[in-house]
Design a protein around this motif. Sequence first.
Motif, mmCIF file in Angstrom:
data_model
loop_
_atom_site.group_PDB
_atom_site.id
_atom_site.type_symbol
_atom_site.label_atom_id
_atom_site.label_comp_id
_atom_site.label_asym_id
_atom_site.label_seq_id
_atom_site.Cartn_x
_atom_site.Cartn_y
_atom_site.Cartn_z
ATOM 1 N N ASP A 1 -8.066 -12.916 -7.485
ATOM 2 C CA ASP A 1 -8.009 -14.153 -5.969
ATOM 3 C C ASP A 1 -7.608 -13.075 -4.624
ATOM 4 O OD1 ASP A 1 -5.586 -13.664 -5.761
ATOM 5 O OD2 ASP A 1 -4.655 -15.599 -7.296
ATOM 6 N N GLY A 2 -7.172 -12.789 -4.283
ATOM 7 C CA GLY A 2 -7.039 -11.919 -2.976
ATOM 8 C C GLY A 2 -5.914 -12.020 -1.964
ATOM 9 N N ARG A 3 -5.201 -13.249 -3.528
ATOM 10 C CA ARG A 3 -4.307 -13.412 -2.133
ATOM 11 C C ARG A 3 -2.877 -12.640 -2.541
ATOM 12 N NH1 ARG A 3 -1.002 -17.028 -5.573
ATOM 13 N NH2 ARG A 3 -0.272 -18.030 -4.038
ATOM 14 N N ILE A 4 -2.493 -11.515 -3.414
ATOM 15 C CA ILE A 4 -2.065 -10.650 -3.477
ATOM 16 C C ILE A 4 -2.002 -9.047 -3.248
ATOM 17 C CG2 ILE A 4 0.895 -9.743 -4.263
ATOM 18 C CD1 ILE A 4 0.044 -12.384 -6.453
ATOM 19 N N LEU A 5 -1.467 -8.273 -2.554
ATOM 20 C CA LEU A 5 -2.196 -7.146 -1.439
ATOM 21 C C LEU A 5 -0.171 -6.324 -2.565
ATOM 22 C CD1 LEU A 5 -3.009 -4.576 -0.493
ATOM 23 C CD2 LEU A 5 -2.115 -5.674 1.512
ATOM 24 N N PHE A 6 -1.265 -5.263 -3.777
ATOM 25 C CA PHE A 6 0.022 -4.238 -4.294
ATOM 26 C C PHE A 6 -0.331 -3.470 -3.800
ATOM 27 C CE2 PHE A 6 -1.167 -7.965 -7.709
ATOM 28 C CZ PHE A 6 0.053 -8.300 -7.896
ATOM 29 N N ALA A 7 1.152 -2.118 -3.630
ATOM 30 C CA ALA A 7 1.473 -1.315 -2.936
ATOM 31 C C ALA A 7 2.602 -0.647 -3.306
ATOM 32 C CB ALA A 7 1.399 -1.072 -1.725
ATOM 33 N N CYS A 8 2.397 0.910 -3.404
ATOM 34 C CA CYS A 8 3.951 1.556 -3.491
ATOM 35 C C CYS A 8 4.086 2.627 -1.981
ATOM 36 C CB CYS A 8 3.653 2.420 -5.323
ATOM 37 S SG CYS A 8 2.595 1.459 -6.156
ATOM 38 N N ILE A 9 5.593 2.594 -2.373
ATOM 39 C CA ILE A 9 6.454 3.087 -1.947
ATOM 40 C C ILE A 9 6.608 5.009 -3.042
ATOM 41 C CG2 ILE A 9 8.158 4.321 -0.531
ATOM 42 C CD1 ILE A 9 8.177 2.165 1.571
ATOM 43 N N GLN A 10 5.874 5.731 -2.970
ATOM 44 C CA GLN A 10 5.718 6.879 -4.272
ATOM 45 C C GLN A 10 7.944 6.781 -4.328
ATOM 46 O OE1 GLN A 10 4.440 11.058 -4.775
ATOM 47 N NE2 GLN A 10 2.641 9.859 -6.194
ATOM 48 N N THR A 11 8.234 7.818 -3.468
ATOM 49 C CA THR A 11 9.508 7.858 -3.803
ATOM 50 C C THR A 11 10.902 7.102 -2.859
ATOM 51 O OG1 THR A 11 8.637 10.041 -3.599
ATOM 52 C CG2 THR A 11 11.749 10.401 -3.468
ATOM 53 N N PRO A 12 11.522 7.164 -3.306
ATOM 54 C CA PRO A 12 11.864 6.509 -4.320
ATOM 55 C C PRO A 12 11.354 6.270 -5.727
ATOM 56 C CG PRO A 12 13.467 5.127 -3.276
ATOM 57 C CD PRO A 12 12.490 5.600 -2.331
ATOM 58 N N GLY A 13 10.626 5.417 -5.070
ATOM 59 C CA GLY A 13 9.877 4.739 -6.642
ATOM 60 C C GLY A 13 9.654 3.172 -6.238
ATOM 61 N N HIS A 14 9.197 2.683 -5.011
ATOM 62 C CA HIS A 14 8.959 1.101 -5.159
ATOM 63 C C HIS A 14 7.237 0.917 -5.525
ATOM 64 C CE1 HIS A 14 12.500 1.795 -2.820
ATOM 65 N NE2 HIS A 14 12.927 0.750 -3.434
ATOM 66 N N VAL A 15 7.683 -0.318 -5.893
ATOM 67 C CA VAL A 15 5.927 -1.354 -6.276
ATOM 68 C C VAL A 15 5.932 -2.749 -5.954
ATOM 69 C CG1 VAL A 15 3.842 -1.961 -7.958
ATOM 70 C CG2 VAL A 15 5.703 -0.043 -8.512
ATOM 71 N N PHE A 16 5.566 -2.723 -4.556
ATOM 72 C CA PHE A 16 5.395 -3.833 -4.318
ATOM 73 C C PHE A 16 4.258 -5.535 -4.425
ATOM 74 C CE2 PHE A 16 7.117 -1.149 -1.206
ATOM 75 C CZ PHE A 16 8.293 -1.259 -1.148
ATOM 76 N N SER A 17 4.699 -6.462 -3.992
ATOM 77 C CA SER A 17 3.437 -7.725 -4.758
ATOM 78 C C SER A 17 4.118 -8.096 -2.776
ATOM 79 C CB SER A 17 3.807 -8.409 -5.802
ATOM 80 O OG SER A 17 5.082 -9.254 -5.218
ATOM 81 N N ILE A 18 2.827 -8.258 -1.851
ATOM 82 C CA ILE A 18 3.125 -8.517 -0.229
ATOM 83 C C ILE A 18 1.476 -9.621 -0.299
ATOM 84 C CG2 ILE A 18 1.817 -7.455 1.666
ATOM 85 C CD1 ILE A 18 2.320 -4.797 0.842
ATOM 86 N N THR A 19 2.248 -10.622 0.559
ATOM 87 C CA THR A 19 1.266 -11.950 0.520
ATOM 88 C C THR A 19 1.447 -12.707 1.779
ATOM 89 O OG1 THR A 19 3.353 -13.264 -0.296
ATOM 90 C CG2 THR A 19 1.931 -12.986 -1.686
ATOM 91 N N GLY A 20 0.368 -13.317 2.335
ATOM 92 C CA GLY A 20 0.742 -13.455 3.770
ATOM 93 C C GLY A 20 -0.473 -14.308 4.567
ATOM 94 N N PRO A 21 -0.957 -14.963 5.435
ATOM 95 C CA PRO A 21 -1.860 -15.533 5.402
ATOM 96 C C PRO A 21 -2.942 -14.739 6.145
ATOM 97 C CG PRO A 21 -0.117 -15.085 7.751
ATOM 98 C CD PRO A 21 0.144 -14.076 6.044
ATOM 99 N N TRP A 22 -3.816 -14.191 5.070
ATOM 100 C CA TRP A 22 -4.468 -13.402 4.829
ATOM 101 C C TRP A 22 -5.809 -14.297 5.469
ATOM 102 C CZ3 TRP A 22 -3.822 -8.213 3.858
ATOM 103 C CH2 TRP A 22 -2.153 -7.885 2.985
ATOM 104 N N GLY A 23 -6.625 -13.417 5.746
ATOM 105 C CA GLY A 23 -8.136 -13.692 6.213
ATOM 106 C C GLY A 23 -8.697 -12.914 6.991
ATOM 107 N N ARG A 24 -10.211 -13.002 8.180
ATOM 108 C CA ARG A 24 -10.413 -11.416 8.184
ATOM 109 C C ARG A 24 -9.975 -10.650 9.196
ATOM 110 N NH1 ARG A 24 -14.806 -8.938 8.134
ATOM 111 N NH2 ARG A 24 -16.393 -10.936 5.838
ATOM 112 N N PRO A 25 -9.707 -9.967 8.800
ATOM 113 C CA PRO A 25 -8.401 -9.250 10.215
ATOM 114 C C PRO A 25 -9.362 -8.816 11.588
ATOM 115 C CG PRO A 25 -9.556 -7.618 8.775
ATOM 116 C CD PRO A 25 -10.108 -8.433 8.242
ATOM 117 N N SER A 26 -8.823 -9.154 12.574
ATOM 118 C CA SER A 26 -9.600 -9.236 13.493
ATOM 119 C C SER A 26 -9.371 -7.728 14.636
ATOM 120 C CB SER A 26 -8.452 -10.055 14.767
ATOM 121 O OG SER A 26 -8.396 -9.877 16.012
#
Length: 446
Positions: free
Chosen positions: A417-442
């Motif tokens: 649904d485009g509401r969450i961007l998932f991403a990781c920092i490899q070391t020491p090893g985090h998986v994130f869910s990122i939310t916010g005011p998504w829209g077309r970037p300026s």
Amino acid sequence: MFAGSIEAIAGPAAFAATRPALGYGPLVDDPAGLLALPAGFSYKIVAQAGVTKLETGEPTPSDPDGTGAFPHGRGTTLVNNHEVGGGEPYRVPALPGLTYDPGAGGGTTNIDVDVRGDRVREYVSLAGTHNNCAGGKTPWNTWLTCEETEQRAGGQYQKDHGYVFEVDPFDRDANQNPVPLKFLGRYSHEAVAVDPRTFTIYETEDASGPNGLYYRWTPPARFRGGKGALKALAQSEGGDTAGTLEAMSCYHGSEHIQDLSQATRPGTRYRVRWVPVPDRDARSVSTRKQFADDQVTRSRKLEGAWWADGGAYFVASFARHSDGSVNEHDGQVWFYDPKSQTVTLKTIFGVNTNPDEDGAFDGPDNITVSPYGGVILAEDGEGVQHLVGVTDQGKSYPMARNDLNDSEFTGPTFSQDGRILFACIQTPGHVFSITGPWGRPSNGAH
């Protein structure tokens, strides 16, 4: 979508750079010292190596990398690669029925996340594979996880490695008794992109000495992609060599292009021919070494791949004269169009001369197409590390910054649904869910 209109150089470049874009605005320092995001955005930790727990009680494995996101009820199931090569503190547990080679510590875990981006549970979906780097989604909603290695059996390893495996995000029974898809070749796989119409699979190779290749697997006649189809093909008579595996060879007119770094201007387009790989299982010679330089087109650090807009996007992280490249750069994004059989340079990052200063980018790795236009790239370069956005006008902007250390970002992917961007920092090893005011970037300058 990322609709073929990126015709500009991103970031500070040796070739006449465009200005950076505003994107979602300046990054705000994280009081927790972990992840800086634009104002209005926030993150949650979905998994943390050694801290969160699997269903079976073991800690989340180390080195999260390529990640696929699949809609599941009102939430998302992530299939998360673990690039465990042997020295990491937390291996993927070698569970019965899910383990290819008990001597290897890599694999995948599945993470269920609710609609708010909160962790629900995590469990092993593949174990006993080696250095699982990136991969790619299939049109039938499974994940292809790639081993970035050419490790042969011997010592602790009971089986050869360097293959692609299919992981089902929902059906645990489908993941029993893992089968390598040997017809896709044995080499240092990075990522794949699958054509939903023809079921052709495009593959990147991250290797050097000589530099790696871009591959195309064409399925055999009457093959239909779908749940269990690749595994069944691999297990069929002659399955190890089913279909055709070929390497890309580029031409500009009659001129053969030996190295993708030869292209320095976005919009550069090459005609592509495909050359059959003589021995795809590399029994005695690595696949990339089976060709003379005038037969194929090589590239340093072929990395992320993503299917969108009727073709396959793929990334080259950097190039240097010292590694045999013709020209130097700090990242290229390419698009292969199967209809015209051409490859086009969409974006190029010039050499970043000040990687420790925030605001410049280098070393794009994993890629995802954004539902809001352009792409998001995971930076694996020198110095400060970012999630980097590139707008549909080819301008770069910071989406996130690693405030913890200088480890690479990995695995960016959006929920359906485009509401969450998932991403990781490899070391020491985090998986994130990122939310916010998504829209077309300026595209405006900041």
